[in-house]
Scaffold this motif. Structure first.
Motif: not given
Length: 224
Positions: A11-21
């Motif tokens: 679940e965390v990985q899926r969120a990180l994949a779309t993050a845009a820091p």
């Protein structure tokens, strides 16, 4: 907090994949380049087990000057499962990084980043936890594929996963086997390539990673 189960991590990985820091780029002065690794007892078979003794190390170099180093003993959080490396190594690596007296400007990690089934390998995850720009450096891709580059130092060729550019082969030493370079948290492929080449200093493996691995192995062999 790091996830403690495969379902939580996915679940965390899926969120990180779309993050845009915010992207990071080196300034005019050479950055302080950090690296971190985890080693386990010699002779472990198979995937290992939760609770395996672990020795995590982290270093920071500017050029050839060592600015900080740390080694922290710990324990594996899980067996090794491809795509779920953060369960086994994530907390150990963070502990070593938190023990440094000097924070790196950019961090090299022995892990992949977008070359991952959910496009968020440990190099991305560790960057998100610490806020550090990260670059994964591995001996081979996890899932991506691409032809090797030319034999000269600095030659590179793309690595693709399902048609997406996720990294590159990079020849850090003329004639030596190339490394797989993975732009991670806040870094681009162009920046990752520049940083890794600057840190190699005539060797195949970047110097900060070489030093971190040596420190961890010495601590392991000393039983400390």
């Amino acid at each position: 907090m790091w996830p403690t189960s495969p379902d939580e991590l996915i679940e965390v990985q899926r969120a990180l994949a779309t993050a845009a820091p915010d992207p990071w780029r080196p300034g005019d002065d050479p950055p302080a380049i950090g690296a971190c690794v985890v080693v386990f007892p010699r002779g472990l078979g198979g995937q290992g087990s939760p609770g395996d003794p672990a020795w995590a190390s982290a270093v920071v170099l500017r050029g050839r000057d060592v600015l900080a180093e740390a080694v922290v003993p710990g324990a594996a959080g899980a067996p090794y499962i491809p795509g779920l490396l953060a369960l086994r190594e994530g907390p150990c690596l963070e502990s070593a990084l938190r023990a440094l007296s000097v924070s790196p400007g950019v961090l090299l990690v022995d892990a992949t980043a977008r070359d991952h089934p959910r496009r968020a390998g440990l190099a991305v995850h560790l960057g998100s936890v610490t806020g550090l720009p990260t670059i994964g450096v591995t001996h081979r891709p996890l899932l991506a594929a691409g032809d090797w580059p030319g034999a000269e130092r600095g030659a590179s060729s793309p690595l693709f996963l399902d048609g997406e550019l996720v990294g590159a082969w990079l020849r850090t030493r003329a004639g030596a086997r190339p490394l797989a370079i993975h732009p991670g948290w806040r870094t681009s492929l162009e920046v990752a390539t520049r940083v890794v080449l600057s840190a190699a200093r005539g060797h195949r493996t970047p110097e900060p990673l070489r030093l971190a691995r040596t420190l961890a192995r010495v601590a392991r062999d000393a039983g400390g």
